[in-house]
Design a protein around this motif. Sequence first.
Motif, PDB file in Angstrom:
ATOM      1  N   LYS A  62      -7.448  -4.202   0.178  1.00  0.00           N
ATOM      2  CA  LYS A  62      -8.390  -4.370   1.274  1.00  0.00           C
ATOM      3  C   LYS A  62      -7.902  -3.547   2.458  1.00  0.00           C
ATOM      4  O   LYS A  62      -6.722  -3.148   2.498  1.00  0.00           O
ATOM      5  N   ILE A  68     -11.280   0.844  -2.935  1.00  0.00           N
ATOM      6  CA  ILE A  68     -12.002   0.128  -1.882  1.00  0.00           C
ATOM      7  C   ILE A  68     -13.276   0.898  -1.608  1.00  0.00           C
ATOM      8  O   ILE A  68     -13.234   2.105  -1.324  1.00  0.00           O
ATOM      9  N   VAL A  75     -16.973  -2.730   2.304  1.00  0.00           N
ATOM     10  CA  VAL A  75     -16.219  -2.973   3.536  1.00  0.00           C
ATOM     11  C   VAL A  75     -17.157  -3.222   4.712  1.00  0.00           C
ATOM     12  O   VAL A  75     -16.824  -3.936   5.655  1.00  0.00           O
TER      13      VAL A  75
END
Lengths: 258, 336, 259, 259, 305
Positions: free
Chosen positions: B107, B190, B195
């Motif tokens: 993350k 990611i 996000v």
Amino acid sequence: MIARLRRWIPAIGVFVAFIALWEAVVRVFDIQGFILPAPTAILAAFPGAWPEVWPASIGTFLSALGGLALGTTLGILAAAGAARWPMVRDGAMPLAITANSTPIIVLAPVANAWFGLLSPWSTIVVVAVLVFFPVMINMVRGLLSTSASELELMASYAANKRTLLWKLQLPGAMPYMFSALKVAAALSLIGAIVKEYFGGSQARLGQYLTLKAGNFQFEEVWTAILLASAFGIGLYLLITLVERRYMGWHVSVRAAKV
Amino acid sequence: GGDDDGGELTPVNLQLQWFAQAQFAGYYAAVDQGFYEDEGLDVTILEGAVEIVPQQVVASGQAEFGLAWVPKALVSNEEGAGLVNIGQVFQRSGTLMVSWADSGITKPEDWADKTVGNWGFGNEFELTAAIEKFGVQNVNLVAQNFDMEALLNREVDAAEAMIYNEYAQVLEATNEATGSLYQPSDLNVIDFNDVGTAMLQDSIWVSEEWLASNEDVAEKFLKASFRGWMYCRDNPDECVEIVLEAGPTLGTSHQTWQMNEINGLIWPSPNGIGVMDQALWDQTIEVATSQGVISADPGSGAFRTDLAEKALADIDGDTTGSSWTRVEVTLNPGGE
Amino acid sequence: MTDFAVSLAAVSMIFETAGGSVHALDDITIDVRDGEFISLIGPSGCGKSTMLRLVGDLLVPTEGNVAVRGKTARQARLDREYGMVFQSSTLLEWRKVAANVELPLEIMGVPPEQRASRAREMLALVDLTGFEDNYPWQLSGGMQQRVSIARALAFEPSILLMDEPFGALDEMTRERMQMEVLQIQKQTGTTIIFVTHSIPEAAFLSDRVAVMSPRPGRIAEVIEIDLPKPRVFETREDPAFFAAVTKVRESLRGFEAFE
Amino acid sequence: MTDFAVSLAAVSMIFETAGGSVHALDDITIDVRDGEFISLIGPSGCGKSTMLRLVGDLLVPTEGNVAVRGKTARQARLDREYGMVFQSSTLLEWRKVAANVELPLEIMGVPPEQRASRAREMLALVDLTGFEDNYPWQLSGGMQQRVSIARALAFEPSILLMDEPFGALDEMTRERMQMEVLQIQKQTGTTIIFVTHSIPEAAFLSDRVAVMSPRPGRIAEVIEIDLPKPRVFETREDPAFFAAVTKVRESLRGFEAFE
Amino acid sequence: MVQPAADNAGRPFQLPRRYRTIVSFSLIVIALAVLWESYKWMGQTTGGVWPGTSLGLPVRTNNRAMPHLWDIVAALFRPARRGGDEILLVTLLEAAMFTFRSAFAGFLVGSTFGFGLAIWFIRSPLAERGLMPYVVASQTVPLIAIAPMVVIWGGQAGLPTWLAVAVISSYLCFFPVAINSLRGLRSPPATATELMRSYAATPHEVLTKLQIPAALPFLFPALKIAATASVIGAIIGELPAGLSVGLGRALLSFASSFSSAPEKLFGAVLLSSLLGVLFVGLVALAERRLIPENRRIAEIPEFAT
Ligand SMILES: Nc1ncnc2c1ncn2[C@@H]1O[C@H](COP(=O)(O)OP(=O)(O)OP(=O)(O)O)[C@@H](O)[C@H]1O
Ligand SMILES: Nc1ncnc2c1ncn2[C@@H]1O[C@H](COP(=O)(O)OP(=O)(O)OP(=O)(O)O)[C@@H](O)[C@H]1O
Ligand SMILES: [Mg+2]
Ligand SMILES: [Mg+2]
């Protein structure tokens, strides 16, 4: 002293005229900033750009200098080898040309792969490769341009090849070497900046240029271009000064002084 | 509705962001299949390169149409480029941050104290936005080359990668420890769409000034281009062939992968291909302004949907691609 | 055999050029005694400089053999037996006058202070004090030639090969330089092979004068100069001196008449 | 005034060098008559070459004035009045011998065939037939010098400035060349300023001999040579010739003694 | 100015020059190849450190940084892409031919311009002092930054693209030629200049009969530098030109897939370099014809010990 200042008048005159013309063209034809920013606009961008562009220039300039030093040294060494052993000359020249004709845009990824993206060596080596050839090819010619009578003189002293190199060939090659250095100095900056287009630390002129061009900040782009030029001219002047100091004996320097 | 007055084609240029590859397959297909010609256009495709800024090319009148990511074009507009988005082809972002599975980066917060690669050139806004959004500290940003060497050599902990290109390159590289290709399981990914800092990417831009007197040309161009993309959705293998013809040195499996992923970025297009999704636009603007990428909301004049909508109205067939499904592509070493 | 400083045995030299081959020297045989002063005299282009080059191992003969103190010419060169004054002064243009004189000393490893003082001494000898810091191009032709003489004398070689060293000097300077060279030879026992166009100079300086005939260069006659040594200013008034001059001149005119 | 081919009035020349300034010529005043043969003689470094350069407008005097046929030296040069033989032969190394001789003719626009035949003629005059296709470095020193003489004579200049042209030639060749030059002068009325170190040469060739004193170069004495013209081989046996030689020599020794 | 002595008298046997070049070139290539492979082998065996130490090697040895040479050669003879029928070598040769045209035009234009500039500068010291700084500046302006502008301006002026590329190529060429020519044109000995003055030769005659011949030894190295620079310039110029042909394009696409297919990039590098070698070879040939025997590179005779 006054005479010295007077030497610079034409250069300054051209500078002023050129800037004025540039500004006029941009204004009269109303050229947009992304094609060619006006000098006043560039000047205005300097204070804002300075904190970023100055360290970037220094970083780039140091890499260029490092590459220049490495490439020049290797070029002179290779030339000395080539001048001494015809076998080396016949074999190494084509290879040197090969290395030199390798465009920087491919040297960049290879150098990154070899030395690492973040290693200063990748830029230094790219610059060195670029600089190597002009130095070597000029030096080979210079080292072999000694006159027969001078060679005979050295032979009569049973000078060995090293002495021959130091006392005859290298001084005799100075006119070639300084020409080569001037070319190499200019190339070193181009080389460093182009290499930096292809990654590495972000505090470099090449990166600064891509970032600002990508962001359409062409005034900032031109601050970087102008700084690069200033460094280039500075380097060139330095070489010219050293040349005048150590090569005043040569007819080309004497001829230029008149 | 083709042009009837006897083959007088209007010449126009299209500036790509990069050289020929499946990312631009729709345009190549439209040329190849004669869709542009049907509209009376003679389209020259100008390939991109490292230092080419399509916005600059369009703004200076060298090309009528240019592809650009939305945030980059908006930055250009703030500097006076005067561009309008007339067709939002990609409906989602294709940017990933890739890291090694063993690095434990899953993350954005994990980027703290790490070396993170990015491309610069305005391709880094999603990353910087994410860093800011999650308040990640001490990220050491470095510029990566357009290959994945930095990641492969573990010089960076995470690297920017387009799902259709650089990500595939990693999967085409041989793991010297095992002698076979790297696998998706070796990597952590990611996705900026997840996000929340994703920004709109490939879209068609023209200069406002030019558009004022050439709306018909723009509409025709959009129509043919959309048909090209639809063709590539339905005939991905043919489109790969077309692209390979344009760039005789490209890897086949790599382009096949890319075609598949590009289709994934376009389809489904809920409002029809090329029509802006207001929500995604708003997110892009919000991220961009909050990041200081642009100083203010450009307002509604920055994009137009009317031209795309008119173009779509003229097209028969499925313009939303709701039924499109991803296929499984096997990558070969070196993308061959 | 080893008594001779230099022996040439049946030496021939042929140059190949685009315009054909030039037979510069033909069947040259001569022995030079140790400590001897021998002059070569002959028409322009007869091969005098070529002969000096052969002795100095700057050329290798097409045929025949050159021996120097029982060694090959090459070995003698490597042993630094030779000092040469070339026909053109051959100064290194990037070196100032003093540095040019120091050149052989540098190569032979003489320490700097010693070099500098030796150079000063030699420049005084050739009357160039005050020009140490000039570059060669700032000197007159005769001054350049004197620098090259100073350079050759600086390291006291055992064999001096001098190619028209005094050609560009006025009579007075020339006479002074002649006396200096004789003086040095007397002190050090140097063997000197000396090329000149001046018959009186050859007669005044030499133990023997080798008269050469034109192309292909041959040694027409070797004339012993029977004048007392040391030669002094008054030698020039000696009737034997005039006789020697006449003899050399006649020998030179001899083959001219045949042409 | 316009009767004079060359007039130097109160000419001084000072060279600035790193080691200080060199006062090469001081207050030189001399007039050269049209068609005259005048020799400059003086110790090495006294300024003879410098004086020729001043006359030929290759240097500009620090003080004083040079007039040539009532014009400035510069105008005379632009009118191509001068032929020069430099102290060093100054051949262009990339040109073969014949092409070197043709150089001035080329510049003066003589058509090719005429050039070639003129070059052949001149090379024959200096006895170098057969060397047309050699490069300068393939010639002996004396041969190079002769090529440069041939070059200067090739275009029949009205004023010849010759700097030790026969310095590297043997006596026989030198005498032949002297006769050739006198012959040419007689035919064409050329004015000749001639630098030499040979007193007999100066006496034999000249109408007047200017004797120069060393640094700063001054004209110590101008000696009229009262020998019948044309000078022939027998002139050298003329007692008046010996008298002239002695006079010049004494004049030269004169200021030596003062030093 | 080769000393005739250098050839005879028991000197070691020497091959004729032509063969010597081939033999020594091959020897050096072989030596480098062996070095490449053994360095790679060492790095791979030790895991990237000097044997017996923990000091890292300066150059990475993995298959991407240093592919096996046989892989590089093999890549040249495989189709450029799967399913294609043209091998990479042929594709690259075609690209090279295209690039050669721009490079050659750039070389001619650039060298002529550089030489002309040098002539102007020796004639007018004022021009030199006024403009030289900007000539230098022109070279430090990053080419890659202005290439797109040149292409844009060229397009607006209606030039064909390859010509715009040639302009960029000439931009890199002219500088070395100008610098070396400037030196060379000023290098004739002072006495030779005096000789020409004494003939009241026109500046044009001084130029053609004295300065240019004297400048040749300086000019030819510069032309060789310009030859390789022209190739580099053309390749850089091709990038912003939006062309789909040419070496620049091929190199960029291989560079971008470097991680997955490095051999192809190395193959392309090899070929574009050979283009430079070919070009320099042509200049060397011209040099051999134009500079007479005695003035060509002199061998240092075997005088010295
Ligand atoms: N390198 C060379 N190549 C070809 N020919 C040469 C070479 N060097 C000398 N020669 C020729 O050899 C002959 C003799 O030359 P050399 O220089 O020995 O004459 P010299 O006796 O010294 O004459 P001078 O008194 O004029 O100096 C000449 O004909 C000359 O042309
Ligand atoms: N370019 C120059 N720069 C500085 N000094 C010079 C220059 N040319 C000549 N000189 C000096 O001027 C003086 C006269 O030189 P010049 O060449 O005229 O002498 P010269 O009479 O021809 O001597 P020589 O008989 O030896 O040829 C010398 O002291 C010399 O050092
Ligand atoms: Mg000689
Ligand atoms: Mg003189």
